[in-house]
Write a protein that holds these residues in place. Structure first.
Motif, PDB file in Angstrom:
ATOM      1  N   TYR A  39     -13.319  11.237 -18.956  1.00 18.96           N
ATOM      2  CA  TYR A  39     -12.152  11.182 -19.839  1.00 18.96           C
ATOM      3  C   TYR A  39     -11.572   9.781 -19.960  1.00 18.96           C
ATOM      4  N   LEU A  40     -11.725   9.003 -18.902  1.00 20.78           N
ATOM      5  CA  LEU A  40     -11.095   7.681 -18.839  1.00 20.78           C
ATOM      6  C   LEU A  40     -12.153   6.604 -18.667  1.00 20.78           C
ATOM      7  N   GLU A  41     -11.897   5.415 -19.209  1.00 21.12           N
ATOM      8  CA  GLU A  41     -12.721   4.254 -18.863  1.00 21.12           C
ATOM      9  C   GLU A  41     -12.605   4.024 -17.353  1.00 21.12           C
ATOM     10  N   PRO A  42     -13.720   3.695 -16.680  1.00 20.59           N
ATOM     11  CA  PRO A  42     -13.611   3.449 -15.237  1.00 20.59           C
ATOM     12  C   PRO A  42     -12.526   2.414 -14.905  1.00 20.59           C
ATOM     13  N   LYS A  43     -12.409   1.403 -15.755  1.00 18.75           N
ATOM     14  CA  LYS A  43     -11.411   0.361 -15.465  1.00 18.75           C
ATOM     15  C   LYS A  43      -9.997   0.940 -15.481  1.00 18.75           C
ATOM     16  N   ALA A  44      -9.750   1.883 -16.360  1.00 21.73           N
ATOM     17  CA  ALA A  44      -8.416   2.496 -16.460  1.00 21.73           C
ATOM     18  C   ALA A  44      -8.202   3.541 -15.372  1.00 21.73           C
ATOM     19  N   ALA A  45      -9.285   4.002 -14.772  1.00 23.40           N
ATOM     20  CA  ALA A  45      -9.186   5.066 -13.772  1.00 23.40           C
ATOM     21  C   ALA A  45      -9.028   4.528 -12.355  1.00 23.40           C
ATOM     22  N   GLN A  46      -9.082   3.200 -12.191  1.00 22.29           N
ATOM     23  CA  GLN A  46      -9.066   2.630 -10.833  1.00 22.29           C
ATOM     24  C   GLN A  46      -7.762   2.947 -10.099  1.00 22.29           C
ATOM     25  N   THR A  47      -7.882   3.433  -8.870  1.00 16.82           N
ATOM     26  CA  THR A  47      -6.717   3.617  -8.000  1.00 16.82           C
ATOM     27  C   THR A  47      -7.023   2.961  -6.653  1.00 16.82           C
ATOM     28  N   GLY A  48      -6.066   2.996  -5.740  1.00 20.40           N
ATOM     29  CA  GLY A  48      -6.301   2.471  -4.395  1.00 20.40           C
ATOM     30  C   GLY A  48      -5.522   1.210  -4.107  1.00 20.40           C
ATOM     31  N   PRO A  49      -5.563   0.778  -2.843  1.00 20.08           N
ATOM     32  CA  PRO A  49      -4.720  -0.351  -2.427  1.00 20.08           C
ATOM     33  C   PRO A  49      -5.014  -1.663  -3.159  1.00 20.08           C
ATOM     34  N   ALA A  50      -6.281  -1.973  -3.434  1.00 17.60           N
ATOM     35  CA  ALA A  50      -6.603  -3.283  -4.030  1.00 17.60           C
ATOM     36  C   ALA A  50      -5.990  -3.421  -5.421  1.00 17.60           C
ATOM     37  N   VAL A  51      -6.122  -2.397  -6.248  1.00 18.90           N
ATOM     38  CA  VAL A  51      -5.616  -2.499  -7.622  1.00 18.90           C
ATOM     39  C   VAL A  51      -4.082  -2.455  -7.644  1.00 18.90           C
ATOM     40  N   ARG A  52      -3.484  -1.901  -6.590  1.00 16.86           N
ATOM     41  CA  ARG A  52      -2.019  -1.950  -6.468  1.00 16.86           C
ATOM     42  C   ARG A  52      -1.557  -3.251  -5.825  1.00 16.86           C
ATOM     43  N   GLY A  53      -2.515  -4.072  -5.391  1.00 15.34           N
ATOM     44  CA  GLY A  53      -2.162  -5.319  -4.712  1.00 15.34           C
ATOM     45  C   GLY A  53      -1.476  -5.078  -3.379  1.00 15.34           C
ATOM     46  N   ASP A  54      -1.828  -3.985  -2.710  1.00 11.98           N
ATOM     47  CA  ASP A  54      -1.163  -3.634  -1.450  1.00 11.98           C
ATOM     48  C   ASP A  54      -1.869  -4.313  -0.270  1.00 11.98           C
ATOM     49  N   GLU A  55      -1.484  -5.548  -0.010  1.00 13.64           N
ATOM     50  CA  GLU A  55      -2.152  -6.349   1.025  1.00 13.64           C
ATOM     51  C   GLU A  55      -1.960  -5.754   2.431  1.00 13.64           C
ATOM     52  N   ARG A  56      -0.835  -5.063   2.632  1.00 17.93           N
ATOM     53  CA  ARG A  56      -0.594  -4.482   3.958  1.00 17.93           C
ATOM     54  C   ARG A  56      -1.704  -3.479   4.309  1.00 17.93           C
ATOM     55  N   ILE A  57      -2.018  -2.599   3.359  1.00 17.07           N
ATOM     56  CA  ILE A  57      -3.073  -1.608   3.628  1.00 17.07           C
ATOM     57  C   ILE A  57      -4.427  -2.285   3.776  1.00 17.07           C
ATOM     58  N   LEU A  58      -4.700  -3.276   2.938  1.00 12.18           N
ATOM     59  CA  LEU A  58      -5.993  -3.969   3.049  1.00 12.18           C
ATOM     60  C   LEU A  58      -6.157  -4.555   4.453  1.00 12.18           C
TER      61      LEU A  58
END
Lengths: 250, 250
Positions: free
Chosen positions: A202-221
Motif C-alpha cells: 500500500y505504501l512506498e517503502p520509503k514512506a513506510a519506514q519506522t524505527g529509531p533511526a528514521v525518528r533520529g532517536d540517538e538514545r535508542i541507537l
C-alpha cells in the motif's frame, strides 16, 4: 513440443512442478545428482536420467550459474531451443549450435515450500521473435506475469532481488540469532514481519519506514549498540541505521 | 475505568482505534499537536484536548521516547495507573507518584494502513501483580498475544524488531532505489518479497536462505558489485554478503 528440464535443485524442482500443474508435458528430467533427481522424478511422475539426455524441442537448464555452460554443451540437437533460468548470465553462455534463450523466474525457491506459480514473474529473452513469443506463451500458461527482458535488464532485476529477498531473509536470520540468545520465541516477531511486508503493498517503502533511526532517536541507537555483543550484528546495526539516516537526510 | 490516551502519532492513533474497536472506552485523547489530534478525534469520535488533561484511572502514553518523561509529569492523579508504550524505556522513567507500567505493542504502525489488532503481541509490565493482571486482561480484549515482559526483555524484543522490521523495510527502500534507477517497476518484486516472508512461517530463516552468497557464487557477487554505482548500496551489498557467508562458514 517435447521439453526436458535439466537440474535437480530448487529451481528445477519447482519448474518441473509448475509445468506438471499447468498440464505442460515434461518428457525427461536430467541431472547429475541421482539421489535428488530420483526423488523429484517419483514425486512428479516424470522419467529421469543422469547420463542419457533425451532428444527434445526445448531444454530448460536450471542448474547453478557456474554449471550452465558445461551442461549446455551436452545438448547436441541443433534445431532445439535451449533456455537457461539464470538472472545473471547472458544467453551467449549457452554452448552449442541450437537457438539460445533465457527463461528467468523471479522467485525464491525452496523444495519444502509450496508455491503459487501464477504469481511468479517470468522474464523471457530469445535470439529471435518466434522463440521469444513461444517461450512467453509457454510462461503465460504457468504465470500471469510474463515480460521480456534482455541480459542488461535481467542483471538489475537479479541485483534488486538480492536486496529485497536474500538480504531480507538474512536479517530475519540475524534477528532470530538475537532472539534465540535471549530465549525470545521467534513467533513474537512474525506478525511484525508480516505487517512490514503487507505495508509495502500500500505504501512506498520509503514512506513506510519506522524505527529509531528514521525518528533520529540517538538514545535508542546507543542503547541498542550497547546491547549487541556480536561483531557482525553490530556492523549491520550501524550500517543500516546510517543508511536510513542518509536516506532521510538526518 | 476511565482511560486517557496521550499522543497523536502512529502508535497513539492505532491504540485509540484498537480500544474503540474492542468497545473499550477512551474518555480523552491528549497531545500537543492539535492538527493531528483533531483529525484522530474526529475519525474515532473521542474528545481531545491539548492543554487540559482529564482525570482518569488509566493513562496510556504513546509519544516518542524522548518526550515520555516530560509528558508523564503532567499527570497529577496519584491513584492512577500510567503506562508508556515504548520498547526501550524502563517504567521508572515515568515521572509522578502514580503506579507505573508498560503496555508495549510489538508492531510497525502507519496511520494510513489498517491493522488486525488481534494479532499484535502486547508486552505488559507493572509495579504490582494486580496492575499487571489488569493490563494483561485489557490487552487480551484487543489481542490474542499478550505476555508479560520486564525492561530487560523488552529492550531485546525492540532490538530484534529493529532488525526484523525497520532494517527489512530499509532494504525494500534500497531495492526500490535500484529498480527505479533502471526503470524497473517495483511490482515485479512484490511476489518475491511476499514469498520471502511466507517462507519463514514454515522454515527457519537460516534454512530458507537463497541467493549468490549462500551458494558461494563469487562470480555473481563481483558482477553485482560492478553494477552498483551508489556507495551506500555497495556498503550494504558487501556487508550483507559477508555476513551471510560467515553464517554458513563459507
Amino acid at each position: 513440443m517435447k521439453t526436458v528440464i535439466i537440474g535437480s535443485g530448487n529451481v528445477a524442482y519447482h519448474l518441473a512442478k509448475a509445468f506438471k500443474q499447468s498440464q505442460l508435458g515434461v518428457s525427461q528430467l536430467f541431472a547429475r545428482n541421482a539421489k535428488e533427481l530420483s526423488k523429484i522424478s517419483v514425486e512428479l511422475g516424470i522419467p529421469y536420467s543422469t547420463d542419457f539426455l533425451e532428444d527434445a524441442d526445448l531444454y530448460l537448464i536450471a542448474v547453478s550459474d557456474s554449471a550452465v555452460a558445461d551442461v549446455s554443451s551436452l545438448i547436441k540437437k541443433e534445431n532445439a531451443l535451449v533456455a537457461h533460468t539464470s538472472g545473471s548470465l547472458p544467453i551467449e553462455v549457452l554452448n552449442g549450435r541450437y537457438r539460445k534463450a533465457s527463461f528467468y523466474p523471479l522467485q525464491t525457491f525452496s523444495k519444502t515450500k509450496e508455491l503459487d506459480y501464477s504469481k511468479i514473474p517470468f522474464f523471457i529473452e530469445a535470439e529471435n521473435q518466434i522463440d521469444e513469443k513461444y517461450l512467453s506463451e509457454l510462461a503465460s500458461i504457468i504465470s500471469e506475469n510474463v515480460e521480456t527482458s534482455d541480459y542488461e535488464k535481467r542483471k538489475y532485476i537479479h541485483l534488486t532481488a538480492v536486496f529485497a529477498c536474500n538480504f531480507t531473509n538474512h536479517l530475519f536470520a540475524k534477528a532470530k540469532e538475537i532472539a534465540d540468545a535471549q530465549g525470545l520465541p521467534f513467533r513474537y516477531f512474525i506478525p511484525l514481519i508480516d505487517e512490514t511486508v503487507e505495508k509495502i503493498h500500500y505504501l512506498e517503502p520509503k514512506a513506510a519506514q519506522t524505527g529509531p533511526a528514521v525518528r533520529g532517536d540517538e538514545r535508542i541507537l546507543k542503547l541498542h549498540e550497547a546491547l549487541i555483543t556480536d561483531e557482525e550484528q553490530l556492523k549491520i546495526y550501524k550500517l543500516m541505521n546510517e543508511s536510513i539516516k542518509k536516506m532521510y537526510h538526518l
